[in-house]
Design an enzyme around this catalytic site. Structure first.
Site, PDB file in Angstrom:
ATOM      1  N   SER A 189     -23.070 -13.056  35.946  1.00 33.78           N
ATOM      2  CA  SER A 189     -23.982 -11.720  35.773  1.00 33.78           C
ATOM      3  C   SER A 189     -25.383 -11.958  35.530  1.00 33.78           C
ATOM      4  CB  SER A 189     -23.406 -10.773  34.779  1.00 33.78           C
ATOM      5  OG  SER A 189     -24.092  -9.674  34.340  1.00 33.78           O
ATOM      6  N   TYR A 225     -21.736  -9.628  25.925  1.00 29.42           N
ATOM      7  CA  TYR A 225     -21.427  -9.769  27.286  1.00 29.42           C
ATOM      8  C   TYR A 225     -22.120 -10.697  27.956  1.00 29.42           C
ATOM      9  CZ  TYR A 225     -21.233  -8.268  32.353  1.00 29.42           C
ATOM     10  OH  TYR A 225     -21.282  -8.458  33.642  1.00 29.42           O
TER      11      TYR A 225
END
Length: 256
Positions: A151, A161
């Protein structure tokens, strides 16, 4: 895709295993690969979603199957790979796509230890377990390729995350080194803001404008942008690329 393109595709009869395959990127990856003749297995913790997606993609005669698999469960991953071996005899493409996403893009202290543990079990250890379980099925198969989904949050981001996706970048480099002698390339994709249906429904307008303002390109990304990256990294066009993370962010990464 025209019939002659289908026949000529280098993906024809290659076997692909895609985690998180019941929806979103995973389903889109399965659609693109199966349309090019690959034999695709969609694995998802939601077995009904995987089966439903497989049935939809198989409607035009493609070879797509769906199965339930929690990537954080070692025995479940082993059983899924056994099913691939039994049905297809081996594996050419592994896409480590399953993950916990936007709701976990928060500081560690806000989520608490048990939630942090779950994020790392899925995003990090899930990638490790699927990769290690797939290894014997991929060794020695020409063009074998693993593609991990990282990501843009892995760059300059210190949330739970973001750190988990930073770990995916590290795993990509480590497994690339470890598996090169076995003929397996390992790369990753780091998507930026991609307007999937889920993102459209959940992302506040202010956040959308903020991210777009940090990109060099003014438009939001689409699933097609990520699918095209996947097809490239899984194909012979990237035969001299391994251990890399391809950032598909509209230039957002340059602002980090």
């Amino acid at each position: 895709m025209a019939d002659n393109e289908f026949q000529d595709s280098e993906f024809r009869d290659r076997v692909a295993f895609i985690t998180g395959g019941g929806r979103g990127f995973g389903k889109a990856f399965g659609a693109a690969l199966s349309a090019r003749g690959a034999r695709v297995v969609l694995a998802d913790i939601d077995g009904e979603a995987a089966t439903s997606a497989a049935a939809e993609l198989s409607a035009n005669g493609a070879d797509v199957t769906g199965l339930a698999c929690d990537v954080a469960d070692e025995s479940g991953v082993a059983a899924a790979m056994d099913a691939v071996a039994t049905r297809h005899g081996g594996l050419d493409i592994l896409v480590n796509n399953a993950g916990l996403h936007a709701a976990y893009n928060r500081p560690f202290h806000e989520l608490g230890l048990s939630t942090v543990q779950r994020v790392f079990d899925v995003n990090v250890m899930g990638t490790v377990m699927c990769t290690m379980a797939a290894h014997p099925l991929m060794t020695g198969r020409p063009g074998a390729a693993i593609v991990n989904i990282s990501s843009s949050a892995a760059y300059g981001n210190h949330t739970v995350y973001g750190v988990s996706k930073l770990a995916v970048r590290g795993l990509t480099m480590s497994f690339a080194r470890e598996y090169a002698a076995d003929g397996i390339r390992v790369n990753a994709i780091a998507p930026g803001l991609i307007l999937t249906d889920t993102v459209r429904a959940e992302l506040p307008e202010a956040d959308l404008k903020r991210v777009l303002g940090q990109q060099l390109l003014s438009r939001a990304g689409s699933e097609t942008d990520i699918v095209d990256a996947l097809l490239y990294l899984a194909s012979s066009k990237s035969a001299f690329i391994t251990g890399e993370t391809l950032r598909v962010t509209g230039g957002f990464a340059l602002s980090a």
